[in-house]
Write a protein that holds these residues in place. Structure first.
Motif, PDB file in Angstrom:
ATOM      1  N   ILE A   8       0.852  -1.198   0.000  1.00 45.20           N
ATOM      2  CA  ILE A   8       0.000   0.000   0.000  1.00 45.20           C
ATOM      3  C   ILE A   8       0.885   1.243   0.000  1.00 45.20           C
ATOM      4  O   ILE A   8       0.711   2.154  -0.788  1.00 45.20           O
ATOM      5  N   GLN A  64     -12.521  10.314  -5.006  1.00 44.82           N
ATOM      6  CA  GLN A  64     -13.008   8.966  -5.335  1.00 44.82           C
ATOM      7  C   GLN A  64     -12.726   8.555  -6.784  1.00 44.82           C
ATOM      8  O   GLN A  64     -12.807   7.388  -7.122  1.00 44.82           O
ATOM      9  N   HIS A  76     -21.348   4.839  -1.007  1.00 39.67           N
ATOM     10  CA  HIS A  76     -21.161   4.659   0.443  1.00 39.67           C
ATOM     11  C   HIS A  76     -21.185   6.007   1.173  1.00 39.67           C
ATOM     12  O   HIS A  76     -21.570   6.071   2.333  1.00 39.67           O
ATOM     13  N   GLY A 103      -9.251   3.228   7.721  1.00 33.03           N
ATOM     14  CA  GLY A 103      -9.067   3.390   6.273  1.00 33.03           C
ATOM     15  C   GLY A 103      -9.552   4.748   5.798  1.00 33.03           C
ATOM     16  O   GLY A 103     -10.677   4.887   5.333  1.00 33.03           O
ATOM     17  N   SER A 109     -14.912   9.377   2.871  1.00 34.83           N
ATOM     18  CA  SER A 109     -15.947   8.911   3.807  1.00 34.83           C
ATOM     19  C   SER A 109     -15.910   9.715   5.109  1.00 34.83           C
ATOM     20  O   SER A 109     -16.966  10.029   5.682  1.00 34.83           O
ATOM     21  N   ASP A 130      -5.197   5.748   9.093  1.00 33.87           N
ATOM     22  CA  ASP A 130      -4.620   5.197   7.865  1.00 33.87           C
ATOM     23  C   ASP A 130      -3.108   5.114   8.004  1.00 33.87           C
ATOM     24  O   ASP A 130      -2.490   5.931   8.695  1.00 33.87           O
ATOM     25  N   ILE A 131      -2.568   4.122   7.336  1.00 31.91           N
ATOM     26  CA  ILE A 131      -1.109   3.963   7.317  1.00 31.91           C
ATOM     27  C   ILE A 131      -0.474   5.081   6.483  1.00 31.91           C
ATOM     28  O   ILE A 131       0.683   5.436   6.664  1.00 31.91           O
ATOM     29  N   GLY A 171      -0.917   5.419  11.062  1.00 31.11           N
ATOM     30  CA  GLY A 171      -0.266   4.191  11.506  1.00 31.11           C
ATOM     31  C   GLY A 171      -1.107   2.991  11.153  1.00 31.11           C
ATOM     32  O   GLY A 171      -2.194   3.116  10.572  1.00 31.11           O
ATOM     33  N   ASP A 172      -0.580   1.835  11.498  1.00 31.94           N
ATOM     34  CA  ASP A 172      -1.336   0.599  11.300  1.00 31.94           C
ATOM     35  C   ASP A 172      -2.498   0.590  12.306  1.00 31.94           C
ATOM     36  O   ASP A 172      -2.300   0.896  13.480  1.00 31.94           O
ATOM     37  N   CYS A 173      -3.678   0.236  11.837  1.00 34.08           N
ATOM     38  CA  CYS A 173      -4.873   0.315  12.705  1.00 34.08           C
ATOM     39  C   CYS A 173      -4.669  -0.417  14.027  1.00 34.08           C
ATOM     40  O   CYS A 173      -5.026   0.096  15.091  1.00 34.08           O
ATOM     41  N   ASP A 191     -13.097   0.152   6.915  1.00 33.86           N
ATOM     42  CA  ASP A 191     -12.765   0.145   5.488  1.00 33.86           C
ATOM     43  C   ASP A 191     -11.249   0.133   5.271  1.00 33.86           C
ATOM     44  O   ASP A 191     -10.747   0.706   4.324  1.00 33.86           O
ATOM     45  N   GLN A 193      -7.978  -2.727   6.305  1.00 39.20           N
ATOM     46  CA  GLN A 193      -7.516  -4.032   5.833  1.00 39.20           C
ATOM     47  C   GLN A 193      -8.656  -5.046   5.934  1.00 39.20           C
ATOM     48  O   GLN A 193      -9.349  -5.080   6.949  1.00 39.20           O
TER      49      GLN A 193
HETATM   50  C1  LIG Z   1     -10.527   1.385   0.609  1.00 42.54           C
HETATM   51  S1  LIG Z   1      -9.443   2.568   1.225  1.00 42.54           S
HETATM   52  C2  LIG Z   1     -10.453   3.549   2.278  1.00 42.54           C
HETATM   53  C3  LIG Z   1     -11.411   4.394   1.522  1.00 42.54           C
HETATM   54  C4  LIG Z   1     -12.098   5.470   2.323  1.00 42.54           C
HETATM   55  N1  LIG Z   1     -12.726   4.926   3.500  1.00 42.54           N
HETATM   56  C5  LIG Z   1     -13.122   6.163   1.463  1.00 42.54           C
HETATM   57  O1  LIG Z   1     -14.274   5.735   1.435  1.00 42.54           O
HETATM   58  O2  LIG Z   1     -12.763   7.116   0.796  1.00 42.54           O
HETATM   59  C6  LIG Z   1      -8.509   1.646   2.371  1.00 42.54           C
HETATM   60  C7  LIG Z   1      -7.448   2.441   3.105  1.00 42.54           C
HETATM   61  O3  LIG Z   1      -7.048   1.666   4.216  1.00 42.54           O
HETATM   62  C8  LIG Z   1      -5.674   1.834   4.442  1.00 42.54           C
HETATM   63  N2  LIG Z   1      -5.208   0.640   5.168  1.00 42.54           N
HETATM   64  C9  LIG Z   1      -5.252  -0.650   4.776  1.00 42.54           C
HETATM   65  N3  LIG Z   1      -4.790  -1.455   5.736  1.00 42.54           N
HETATM   66  C10 LIG Z   1      -4.454  -0.666   6.776  1.00 42.54           C
HETATM   67  C11 LIG Z   1      -3.936  -0.910   8.072  1.00 42.54           C
HETATM   68  N4  LIG Z   1      -3.679  -2.141   8.498  1.00 42.54           N
HETATM   69  N5  LIG Z   1      -3.728   0.139   8.894  1.00 42.54           N
HETATM   70  C12 LIG Z   1      -3.990   1.415   8.473  1.00 42.54           C
HETATM   71  N6  LIG Z   1      -4.480   1.705   7.255  1.00 42.54           N
HETATM   72  C13 LIG Z   1      -4.715   0.681   6.411  1.00 42.54           C
HETATM   73  C14 LIG Z   1      -5.090   1.995   3.058  1.00 42.54           C
HETATM   74  O4  LIG Z   1      -3.886   2.731   3.135  1.00 42.54           O
HETATM   75  C15 LIG Z   1      -6.198   2.725   2.301  1.00 42.54           C
HETATM   76  O5  LIG Z   1      -5.968   4.112   2.285  1.00 42.54           O
END
Ligand SMILES: C[S@@+](CC[C@H](N)C(=O)[O-])C[C@H]1O[C@@H](n2cnc3c(N)ncnc32)[C@H](O)[C@@H]1O
Length: 262
Positions: A8, A64, A76, A103, A109, A130-131, A171-173, A191, A193
């Motif tokens: 990512i 988007q 959504h 996410g 969103s 978000d990461i 960071g990582d969730c 939304d 991982q």
């Molecule tokens: C589908 S997108 C989110 C879309 C957003 N919610 C929207 O509707 O506009 C997924 C996001 O999750 C983040 N992501 C995925 N796994 C993650 C994790 N483990 N920790 C933090 N962020 C993560 C990705 O970097 C990406 O930006």
């Protein structure tokens, strides 16, 4: 999990941008902006809350409309707005609404949920994780890449009133949630991982902090593409602690609305 996160990060931090011409981004936008979703329309009618079309279309053009293999669709945002406004209406005693999103991506969103707070004249915060860092100038695979690299805040700066309610956490969730203190999560949108372990971890954080009537919305409930989310939802349904309602916005995209019932 580390490999996915690395992918990512490198996807967003790579520098072969803009990925499409301005005209191509606009063509994608014009192709989908008037598409209808019967089920989302039905939810909006039921709730009596509809996000302003011009507002959401303009936000979607910048956050988007991207180059990707799957079909674009931003229903959504309408769903989150309508369901959240209805939740606020049904819980007038609440002084503060805490919203948690995993996410953030470009912030679409989060902004729709923040607008629901503003339009309801309700105090609240959208905590979104978000990461992808918040203050680093990067390309976002969107039409704004034609202006050069931007931070997420630069990308969203036109929508100042909505930005004010949003707390961006980087960071990582799993790691962020471990160190995050929040008493209640009224409303959550998951939304990030899409694997079972991540969803379970996010759910466990939220579940302990929810009361009867509080909501979780899961994106991408699609057995073919994301079987682990569907598995998680089926298990949750059998536990009978949340009322489960699946809403489809198109043939390949569904959301789960889970309402805590005890
Ligand atoms: C589908 S997108 C989110 C879309 C957003 N919610 C929207 O509707 O506009 C997924 C996001 O999750 C983040 N992501 C995925 N796994 C993650 C994790 N483990 N920790 C933090 N962020 C993560 C990705 O970097 C990406 O930006």
């Amino acid at each position: 999990m580390k490999t996915i996160l690395r992918k990512i990060k490198s996807f967003f931090l790579k520098e072969k941008y803009p990925l499409l011409s301005r005209d191509e981004y606009l063509r994608l936008f014009n192709e989908i902006k008037n598409e209808k979703s019967q089920e989302v329309n039905r939810i909006e009618q039921l709730n009596g809350f509809f996000i302003e079309k011009n507002w959401i279309d303009n936000l979607a053009l910048h956050t988007q409309i991207v180059k990707k293999k799957s079909k674009l669709n931003y229903h959504h945002g309408r769903l989150l707005y309508s369901v959240l406004r209805n939740y606020i209406k049904e819980n007038p005693e609440l002084k503060l609404i805490n919203i948690l999103e995993t996410g953030t991506a470009r912030g679409f969103s989060s902004m729709c949920m923040s607008k629901a707070l503003n339009d309801s004249k309700k105090i609240g915060k959208v905590y979104t994780i978000d990461i992808i860092p918040n203050n680093q100038k990067i390309f976002w695979n969107c039409i704004d890449d034609w202006d050069g690299k931007k931070t997420r805040i630069d990308l969203l700066n036109k929508w100042k009133k909505e930005l004010e309610n949003i707390v961006f956490l980087t960071g990582d969730c799993q790691t962020v949630l471990k160190n995050f203190h929040l008493e209640r999560v009224n409303f959550a949108f998951l939304d990030a991982q899409h694997d079972y372990e991540s969803i379970m971890n996010e759910f466990n954080f939220i579940f302990k902090r929810q009361q009867k009537g509080d909501l979780i919305i899961f994106d991408d409930v699609n057995f073919i593409e994301f079987p682990e989310i569907s598995k998680f939802i089926n298990e949750l349904k059998s536990k009978k602690i949340y009322d489960i309602n699946i809403v489809s916005s198109s043939k390949n995209r569904s959301y789960c609305l889970a309402k805590k019932n005890k």
